[in-house]
Enzyme design. Structure first.
Site, mmCIF file in Angstrom:
data_model
loop_
_atom_site.group_PDB
_atom_site.id
_atom_site.type_symbol
_atom_site.label_atom_id
_atom_site.label_comp_id
_atom_site.label_asym_id
_atom_site.label_seq_id
_atom_site.Cartn_x
_atom_site.Cartn_y
_atom_site.Cartn_z
ATOM 1 C CD GLN A 104 -2.373 -1.117 2.841
ATOM 2 O OE1 GLN A 104 -3.402 -0.503 3.025
ATOM 3 N NE2 GLN A 104 -1.750 -1.731 3.806
ATOM 4 C CG HIS A 124 -2.992 2.635 -1.840
ATOM 5 N ND1 HIS A 124 -3.009 2.452 -0.484
ATOM 6 C CD2 HIS A 124 -4.107 2.017 -2.320
ATOM 7 C CE1 HIS A 124 -4.084 1.731 -0.150
ATOM 8 N NE2 HIS A 124 -4.758 1.461 -1.243
#
Ligand SMILES: [Zn+2]
EC number: 2.3.1.286
Length: 382
Positions: A104, A124
């Site tokens: 992430q 992300h």
């Protein structure tokens, strides 16, 4: 991507050293025999590199929920040295034990540490990566390639243009903001690996951001899969994880012990750069040199500040680095090309001796390795 963060951070817990030792031993045994071992990482793997997390007591979202802005300079991710955890994962990848990383984090440290591009989904985004919306070409930058969001949060244009001949597409950053869809390819690849996985280790993530957290959950809920979680705070996946493989510890502490159990040394961080030098000659004494930085998969990579022929007064400071040269050269003669770097790790200039390929021209690929501790370069032709 969806999230909420409480103003009062969830309590951080610390398991006893004996518990950490026991979980590390079990994990090592499972990693040794797993058919498809994957890792899911969050901000907790980068905190020891000086990059704050989100939900911890000093985390970015906790501070925001308290109405405070975090005094963190995003460019620090460029000077951060990958942690013990990052380097342990690189060693596991190189031995074929770790099949895939789902992260992430946007700090780019997994890629910089040596995780290969086809072995990771950065769900992300990556603050060092931008791409052309028209043709899809990606660019890795040794600077923050992030939109300033001056106009709107959803405007991801970085202000640069695509360099593919014939394409003038606007480049966009790869950062996923709240409420935005995750990148399709990255998510599809992550899901494919999660379905195959018989072991998933969560490192430094609270597993609260959806839909990214469906990746470890998928492994935990599958019949053959085992889910291990190493995080200081509790996660919503505690019940899905294997009871004997849950640990409240710093990821560096756990991974140091896991690697010791496996008998695998954690390598020091080496900054790797890849360079193509092409040479063309108009005549015996008129030549043109083109110097291009690339990533391991030949994605363009901007890490050079300037390039010049050694001893020459004129340096080229903008990409593409094209240098003219007037000198009569024998085939095989060394053309010394001096490289100046962005220098986030204090990299000194280095001179590459490029053998003149003769009037027919040609190109060579070089691998450059920089030891951030001794501040020395090693250059080899690959
Ligand atoms: Zn393009």
């Amino acid at each position: 991507m969806d999230l909420t963060a409480p103003a009062i951070a969830e309590t951080e817990h610390f398991s006893s050293p004996a518990q950490t030792t026991a979980v590390a031993a079990q994990l090592a045994a499972l990693i040794r025999t797993a058919k498809h071992f994957i890792v899911y990482t969050g901000a907790g793997v980068s905190t020891s590199a000086g990059i704050p997390d989100f939900r911890g007591p000093e985390g970015a979202w906790t501070k925001r929920a308290q109405g405070k802005e975090l005094a963190f300079d995003g460019s620090k991710t460029l000077t951060a040295v990958p942690t013990t955890t990052h380097m342990a994962l690189v060693a596991l990848q190189e031995r074929g034990l770790l099949k895939y990383v789902v992260s992430q984090n946007c700090d780019g440290l997994h890629r910089r540490s040596g995780i290969m591009p086809d072995r990771i989904s950065e769900l992300h985004g990556n603050s060092n990566r931008e791409y052309c919306k028209d043709c899809g070409k990606e660019y890795i930058r040794d600077f923050r390639a992030v939109s300033s969001y001056d106009k709107s949060y959803s405007d991801h244009r970085t202000g640069r243009k695509c360099a593919v001949p014939g394409c003038t597409g606007a480049l966009h950053d790869t950062i996923i903001n709240f409420g935005e869809q995750l990148p399709k390819t990255a998510m599809t690849r992550a899901t494919t690996h999660a379905k195959k996985a018989d072991l998933c280790l969560v490192l430094g993530s609270s597993c609260r951001v959806s839909p990214a957290n469906s990746i470890p959950e998928c492994v935990g809920r599958s019949k053959k899969g085992r889910l291990a979680i190493c995080n200081l705070q509790d996660t919503p996946l505690e019940d899905v994880a294997d009871e004997k493989l849950r640990i409240h510890a710093r990821t560096d502490d756990l991974m140091t012990q896991v690697m010791a159990n496996l008998g695998i040394l954690i390598p020091p961080f080496i900054l790797r750069r890849r360079l193509i030098i092409a040479m063309a000659s108009q005549s015996r004494d008129r030549h043109q040199l083109t110097v291009t930085g690339v990533d391991v998969d030949d994605t363009p990579s901007s890490f050079l500040r300037s390039v010049k022929v050694e001893g020459s007064r004129r340096a080229v400071r903008t990409e593409p680095f094209v240098l003219g040269m007037r000198e009569e050269l024998e085939e095989g003669a060394a053309v010394k090309v001096e490289l100046e770097f962005m220098g986030h790790y204090g990299e000194p200039n280095v001179v590459v001796a490029h053998a003149y390929p003769g009037e027919a021209g040609g190109s060579s690929v070089y691998g450059l390795e920089y030891d951030v501790w001794t501040k020395e370069w090693e250059v080899r032709r690959v």
